[in-house]
Design a protein around this motif. Structure first.
Motif, mmCIF file in Angstrom:
data_model
loop_
_atom_site.group_PDB
_atom_site.id
_atom_site.type_symbol
_atom_site.label_atom_id
_atom_site.label_comp_id
_atom_site.label_asym_id
_atom_site.label_seq_id
_atom_site.Cartn_x
_atom_site.Cartn_y
_atom_site.Cartn_z
ATOM 1 N N ASN A 54 -2.798 37.945 11.259
ATOM 2 C CA ASN A 54 -3.239 37.009 12.368
ATOM 3 C C ASN A 54 -4.125 35.974 11.555
ATOM 4 O O ASN A 54 -4.919 36.165 10.706
ATOM 5 C CB ASN A 54 -4.144 37.820 13.366
ATOM 6 C CG ASN A 54 -4.531 37.198 14.705
ATOM 7 O OD1 ASN A 54 -4.001 36.118 14.801
ATOM 8 N ND2 ASN A 54 -5.599 37.634 15.281
ATOM 9 N N GLN A 56 -7.242 33.326 13.293
ATOM 10 C CA GLN A 56 -7.848 32.959 14.552
ATOM 11 C C GLN A 56 -8.825 31.696 14.541
ATOM 12 O O GLN A 56 -9.040 31.444 13.089
ATOM 13 C CB GLN A 56 -8.870 34.026 15.031
ATOM 14 C CG GLN A 56 -8.340 35.353 15.009
ATOM 15 C CD GLN A 56 -9.447 36.522 15.357
ATOM 16 O OE1 GLN A 56 -10.475 36.567 14.436
ATOM 17 N NE2 GLN A 56 -9.111 37.598 16.006
ATOM 18 N N TRP A 65 -12.705 33.337 19.917
ATOM 19 C CA TRP A 65 -11.623 33.164 18.790
ATOM 20 C C TRP A 65 -10.569 32.867 19.596
ATOM 21 O O TRP A 65 -10.245 33.773 20.665
ATOM 22 C CB TRP A 65 -11.659 34.133 17.814
ATOM 23 C CG TRP A 65 -12.796 34.215 16.779
ATOM 24 C CD1 TRP A 65 -13.940 35.261 16.859
ATOM 25 C CD2 TRP A 65 -13.052 33.605 15.742
ATOM 26 N NE1 TRP A 65 -14.735 34.738 15.978
ATOM 27 C CE2 TRP A 65 -14.251 33.768 15.067
ATOM 28 C CE3 TRP A 65 -12.265 32.550 14.954
ATOM 29 C CZ2 TRP A 65 -14.710 33.636 13.841
ATOM 30 C CZ3 TRP A 65 -12.831 31.887 13.733
ATOM 31 C CH2 TRP A 65 -13.947 32.268 13.402
ATOM 32 N N ASP A 67 -6.391 33.298 19.015
ATOM 33 C CA ASP A 67 -5.230 33.588 18.255
ATOM 34 C C ASP A 67 -4.362 32.511 17.834
ATOM 35 O O ASP A 67 -3.809 31.926 18.931
ATOM 36 C CB ASP A 67 -4.544 34.943 18.580
ATOM 37 C CG ASP A 67 -5.303 36.026 18.512
ATOM 38 O OD1 ASP A 67 -6.309 36.194 17.733
ATOM 39 O OD2 ASP A 67 -4.966 37.221 19.170
#
Length: 141
Positions: A54, A56, A65, A67
């Motif tokens: 991931n 962010q 945040w 994604d």
């Protein structure tokens, strides 16, 4: 051994540097409309075989945040296993609210990004290494 290996190229634990930390940085940001921003960048798991799970991005100094979307590799159909060892491109659309919203005449707000590897380790905001090697703090754009 040379002075570079005996003295200089040492990690925080005092051992020789053998692996690199995960990295992420943004390549561009642009306004989509008054209330959103588009960000593009790349991330790398550090070559440990953990890859990136991931990325962010934040426009409020890390309080919240968003994604990012990890983009598929161009050669993914050839070898998907190499994703854990290579740079990953990402893109994100970030909502701008309150003080971060911008009109066409305003300067774009600062954006920061951080990566998460396959083991769930999150890129540190400001890692400290006495000699400056291996720096991988959150990127600001």
């Amino acid at each position: 051994q040379s002075c570079w290996h005996e003295t200089y190229y040492k990690g925080p634990e005092g051992t020789s540097i053998q692996k690199m930390p995960m990295q992420s940085f943004m390549l561009s940001k642009q306004r989509v409309d008054q209330n959103s921003l588009s960000v593009k960048g790349v991330a790398w798991g550090g070559g440990h075989g953990k890859g990136i799970s991931n990325v962010q991005v934040s426009v409020d100094d890390g309080q919240t945040w968003t994604d990012a979307d990890l983009l598929p590799r161009l050669d993914a159909e050839k070898d998907e296993s190499s994703r854990e060892w290579s740079w990953v491109h990402f893109t994100a659309k970030v909502a701008l609210k309150g003080e971060t919203s911008c009109s066409s005449d305003d300067k774009l707000p600062m954006v920061i990004c951080r990566a998460v590897d396959g083991d769930g380790n999150i890129q540190l905001e400001r890692p400290w290494y006495p000699k400056g090697y291996l720096y991988n703090g959150w990127h600001q754009l």
